[in-house]
Scaffold this motif. Structure first.
Motif: not given
Length: 150
Positions: A24-30, A34-39
């Protein structure tokens, strides 16, 4: 930014980014299609803050408190200052404990130099730690035994 880009910029493994996210230290990325995290690029500054805070001795729980204040729009500097003052107090207390331990270890080592290992018995395991064998000092007049100081 993909997780590999974030990790590469920071010089950390990808699992570190995922760990901070799970804690929970980083916000959930979009997520991309394709399901990859986009920070967002701001995550680099946030991870840098987390790493610097850990290096200063703050726990992840304490860091979470600081980040929560910042995320709520509050400047956490007073809170951080209080945390650091507390850490310094703990370090001073620990240094006192370590100094006492150092003196104890030096005493045990000095005592051990005067002990005869042949007098260790099985039940005591090692008389250095039990303090039951009196050290001996060989003087000009022969062998004198002194009471064990502990």
């Amino acid at each position: 930014m993909l997780i590999g880009e974030v990790a590469g910029r920071l010089g950390v493994p990808r699992h570190t980014i995922r760990f901070y996210e799970k804690q929970g230290l980083l916000p959930q990325p979009q997520r991309q299609k394709n399901g990859y995290r986009d920070y967002e690029s701001s995550v680099v500054d946030r991870v840098t803050f987390i790493q610097n805070s850990q290096a200063a001795g703050l726990s992840l729980s304490e860091i979470m408190g600081v980040l929560s204040l910042r995320d709520a729009g509050q400047a956490p500097c007073t809170h951080v200052s209080n945390l650091l003052e507390h850490k310094l107090k703990v370090i001073h207390e620990r240094l006192k404990d370590l100094t006492a331990l150092e003196a104890e270890l030096k005493g045990l080592i000095q005592d051990a130099q005067g002990l005869d290992p042949a007098h260790c018995n099985e039940a005591e395991i090692c008389t250095i730690m039990t303090g039951t064998q009196p050290p001996t000092i060989t003087g000009a007049s022969g062998v004198e035994t002194l009471p064990f100081p502990r």
